[in-house]
Design a protein around this motif. Structure first.
Motif, PDB file in Angstrom:
ATOM      1  N   ASP A   1       1.730  28.344  27.846  1.00 17.54           N
ATOM      2  CA  ASP A   1       0.878  29.423  26.952  1.00 17.54           C
ATOM      3  C   ASP A   1       1.471  30.115  25.988  1.00 17.54           C
ATOM      4  O   ASP A   1       0.999  31.201  25.548  1.00 17.54           O
ATOM      5  CB  ASP A   1       0.254  30.503  28.130  1.00 17.54           C
ATOM      6  N   ARG A   2       2.316  29.462  25.470  1.00 16.71           N
ATOM      7  CA  ARG A   2       3.143  30.087  24.191  1.00 16.71           C
ATOM      8  C   ARG A   2       2.729  29.634  22.785  1.00 16.71           C
ATOM      9  O   ARG A   2       3.085  29.947  21.724  1.00 16.71           O
ATOM     10  CB  ARG A   2       4.502  30.051  24.304  1.00 16.71           C
ATOM     11  N   THR A   3       1.978  28.505  22.641  1.00 15.76           N
ATOM     12  CA  THR A   3       1.291  28.041  21.619  1.00 15.76           C
ATOM     13  C   THR A   3      -0.134  27.690  21.603  1.00 15.76           C
ATOM     14  O   THR A   3      -0.379  27.083  22.730  1.00 15.76           O
ATOM     15  CB  THR A   3       2.231  26.601  21.354  1.00 15.76           C
ATOM     16  N   MET A   4      -0.874  27.824  20.475  1.00 11.87           N
ATOM     17  CA  MET A   4      -2.252  27.268  20.550  1.00 11.87           C
ATOM     18  C   MET A   4      -2.210  26.485  19.207  1.00 11.87           C
ATOM     19  O   MET A   4      -1.590  26.995  18.339  1.00 11.87           O
ATOM     20  CB  MET A   4      -3.169  28.681  20.294  1.00 11.87           C
ATOM     21  N   TYR A   5      -3.219  25.328  19.058  1.00 14.23           N
ATOM     22  CA  TYR A   5      -3.061  24.670  18.305  1.00 14.23           C
ATOM     23  C   TYR A   5      -4.603  24.580  17.655  1.00 14.23           C
ATOM     24  O   TYR A   5      -5.688  24.638  18.379  1.00 14.23           O
ATOM     25  CB  TYR A   5      -3.023  23.129  18.754  1.00 14.23           C
ATOM     26  N   LEU A   6      -4.799  24.498  16.447  1.00  9.88           N
ATOM     27  CA  LEU A   6      -6.083  24.450  15.730  1.00  9.88           C
ATOM     28  C   LEU A   6      -6.078  23.434  14.671  1.00  9.88           C
ATOM     29  O   LEU A   6      -5.202  23.327  13.593  1.00  9.88           O
ATOM     30  CB  LEU A   6      -6.297  25.972  15.285  1.00  9.88           C
ATOM     31  N   SER A   7      -7.062  22.500  14.472  1.00 14.74           N
ATOM     32  CA  SER A   7      -7.266  21.438  13.591  1.00 14.74           C
ATOM     33  C   SER A   7      -8.504  21.858  12.637  1.00 14.74           C
ATOM     34  O   SER A   7      -9.118  22.515  13.109  1.00 14.74           O
ATOM     35  CB  SER A   7      -7.602  20.139  13.909  1.00 14.74           C
ATOM     36  N   ASP A   8      -8.077  21.786  11.218  1.00 14.18           N
ATOM     37  CA  ASP A   8      -9.301  21.568  10.337  1.00 14.18           C
ATOM     38  C   ASP A   8      -9.571  20.031   9.828  1.00 14.18           C
ATOM     39  O   ASP A   8      -8.776  19.722   9.137  1.00 14.18           O
ATOM     40  CB  ASP A   8      -9.028  22.559   9.115  1.00 14.18           C
ATOM     41  N   SER A   9     -10.519  19.660  10.313  1.00 12.66           N
ATOM     42  CA  SER A   9     -10.614  18.192  10.092  1.00 12.66           C
ATOM     43  C   SER A   9     -10.707  17.737   8.614  1.00 12.66           C
ATOM     44  O   SER A   9     -10.068  16.845   8.292  1.00 12.66           O
ATOM     45  CB  SER A   9     -11.998  17.631  10.949  1.00 12.66           C
ATOM     46  N   SER A  10     -11.585  18.668   7.792  1.00 17.17           N
ATOM     47  CA  SER A  10     -11.739  18.399   6.736  1.00 17.17           C
ATOM     48  C   SER A  10     -10.454  18.809   5.612  1.00 17.17           C
ATOM     49  O   SER A  10     -10.110  17.870   4.811  1.00 17.17           O
ATOM     50  CB  SER A  10     -13.062  19.085   6.001  1.00 17.17           C
ATOM     51  N   ALA A  11      -9.714  19.577   6.394  1.00 21.17           N
ATOM     52  CA  ALA A  11      -8.021  19.841   5.370  1.00 21.17           C
ATOM     53  C   ALA A  11      -7.315  18.897   5.915  1.00 21.17           C
ATOM     54  O   ALA A  11      -5.998  19.005   5.341  1.00 21.17           O
ATOM     55  CB  ALA A  11      -7.863  21.163   5.743  1.00 21.17           C
ATOM     56  N   LYS A  12      -7.428  18.044   7.003  1.00 21.22           N
ATOM     57  CA  LYS A  12      -6.429  16.992   7.378  1.00 21.22           C
ATOM     58  C   LYS A  12      -5.295  17.895   7.875  1.00 21.22           C
ATOM     59  O   LYS A  12      -4.107  17.477   7.736  1.00 21.22           O
ATOM     60  CB  LYS A  12      -6.107  15.863   6.234  1.00 21.22           C
ATOM     61  N   THR A  13      -5.442  18.835   8.562  1.00 24.71           N
ATOM     62  CA  THR A  13      -4.047  19.675   8.873  1.00 24.71           C
ATOM     63  C   THR A  13      -4.593  20.278  10.277  1.00 24.71           C
ATOM     64  O   THR A  13      -5.409  20.691  10.793  1.00 24.71           O
ATOM     65  CB  THR A  13      -4.013  20.848   8.007  1.00 24.71           C
ATOM     66  N   VAL A  14      -3.393  20.194  11.164  1.00 23.73           N
ATOM     67  CA  VAL A  14      -3.249  20.698  12.427  1.00 23.73           C
ATOM     68  C   VAL A  14      -2.306  22.072  12.412  1.00 23.73           C
ATOM     69  O   VAL A  14      -1.060  21.746  12.329  1.00 23.73           O
ATOM     70  CB  VAL A  14      -3.036  19.792  13.700  1.00 23.73           C
ATOM     71  N   TRP A  15      -2.804  23.115  12.731  1.00 23.40           N
ATOM     72  CA  TRP A  15      -1.846  24.075  12.828  1.00 23.40           C
ATOM     73  C   TRP A  15      -1.565  24.824  14.044  1.00 23.40           C
ATOM     74  O   TRP A  15      -1.979  24.350  15.062  1.00 23.40           O
ATOM     75  CB  TRP A  15      -2.455  25.528  12.188  1.00 23.40           C
ATOM     76  N   ALA A  16      -0.195  25.272  14.294  1.00 21.50           N
ATOM     77  CA  ALA A  16       0.279  25.704  15.575  1.00 21.50           C
ATOM     78  C   ALA A  16       0.427  27.225  15.409  1.00 21.50           C
ATOM     79  O   ALA A  16       0.905  27.556  14.204  1.00 21.50           O
ATOM     80  CB  ALA A  16       1.469  25.017  16.096  1.00 21.50           C
TER      81      ALA A  16
END
Length: 297
Positions: A158-173
């Protein structure tokens, strides 16, 4: 040794959001575009389908029964067995071009949902946001500047959340504060450079108990497993060319269910691709995940 089989050949236009429900030992998932919700019992193969009144991007288990859903208008309580579809929040009534997309429940019972610009192919405008729906019904904007929100997942600690923006071709942490329900310190976890030779659009995702991030690449026909440092750990060429979202389930939470889509197939591919739009089941991966949390509202 891992084995992939077709669990339900439902020919979904856009299969998404598989969720294992321990209350009936079944897996539920969506066809976003039909729109419909499916249920399948892996033990018997029994399948049922309910039509939905509007686009639903994702679902999460709800402690009071049924599901919490991210929809065309916002958030809704969904219980197909009882015929319930009740919209409870409309966070962006001023943006009819946006809708809710990928969502996950965190371990404090909140529902996180990434919005999307429904006209992204035409405009690529980053008009959408990441939202957090709390059990008390309040809605909070947590991130902005998103084209197509996807790939939401939480690390097992529970220390990291991930989020992708498919169209930006990026996954952020993000650094994730589970108690406060906040995110901070956004950094790139995966980008186009992590997908050499591939399109690189991450759709749905899941995290196993080792903290590895499993991502579906629908334009590449791949299921990838990434280490917490972004290193490629495994790569699976899927029997369906458009996998959309992986999710763990089963009694030991060691079975992976993967939705697929027909939407992204070229005209000549339709009717030719194996298990297009089917729900797939993968066993023998040698990993597992924590049980899916339930929305507390």
């Amino acid at each position: 040794m891992d084995t992939i089989r077709c669990l339900a050949d439902t020919a979904d236009e856009l299969g998404e959001s598989p969720v294992w429900d321990p209350r009936d030992n079944c897996v539920w998932w969506l066809d976003n575009l039909k729109p419909a919700i499916h249920r399948c019992d892996p033990a018997t193969g029994a399948h049922a389908e309910w039509k939905l009144p509007e686009f639903v991007g994702s679902i999460g288990l709800r402690a009071r029964g049924g599901f919490i859903a991210g929809t065309l208008q916002g958030f809704a309580i969904l219980d197909p067995a009882k015929g319930i579809f009740d919209t409870i929040a409309r966070p962006e009534p001023d943006k009819p071009g946006n809708r809710m997309n990928d969502g996950k429940v965190d371990r404090r019972g909140r529902y996180w949902c990434g919005g999307m610009n429904a006209r992204f192919v035409e405009t690529y405008e980053a008009s959408a946001s990441l939202w957090r729906l709390d059990p008390d019904g309040s809605v909070h904007r947590m991130e902005t500047g998103i084209i197509v929100g996807n790939g939401i997942a939480f690390s097992p600690d529970d220390r990291t959340m991930y989020l992708s923006d498919s169209s930006a071709k990026t996954v952020w942490a993000y650094d994730f504060d589970s108690e406060a329900g906040t995110i901070a310190n956004r950094r790139i976890f995966l980008s186009a450079t992590n997908f050499p030779g591939h399109n690189g659009k991450v759709d749905g995702a899941a995290v196993d108990t080792d903290g590895f991030y499993w991502a579906a690449l629908p334009y590449d026909g791949l299921l990838m497993r990434y280490a917490p440092d972004g290193r490629v750990d495994r790569c699976y060429r899927m029997p369906s060319s458009c996998p959309t979202m992986p999710s763990f389930g089963g009694a030991g939470h060691d079975v992976m269910f993967v939705t697929t889509a027909r939407k992204f197939l070229n005209g000549w591919q339709r009717g030719v691709q194996r298990w297009e739009g089917a729900l797939l089941e993968i066993t023998g991966l040698g990993v597992k995940a924590l049980p899916e949390p339930m929305f507390a509202g």
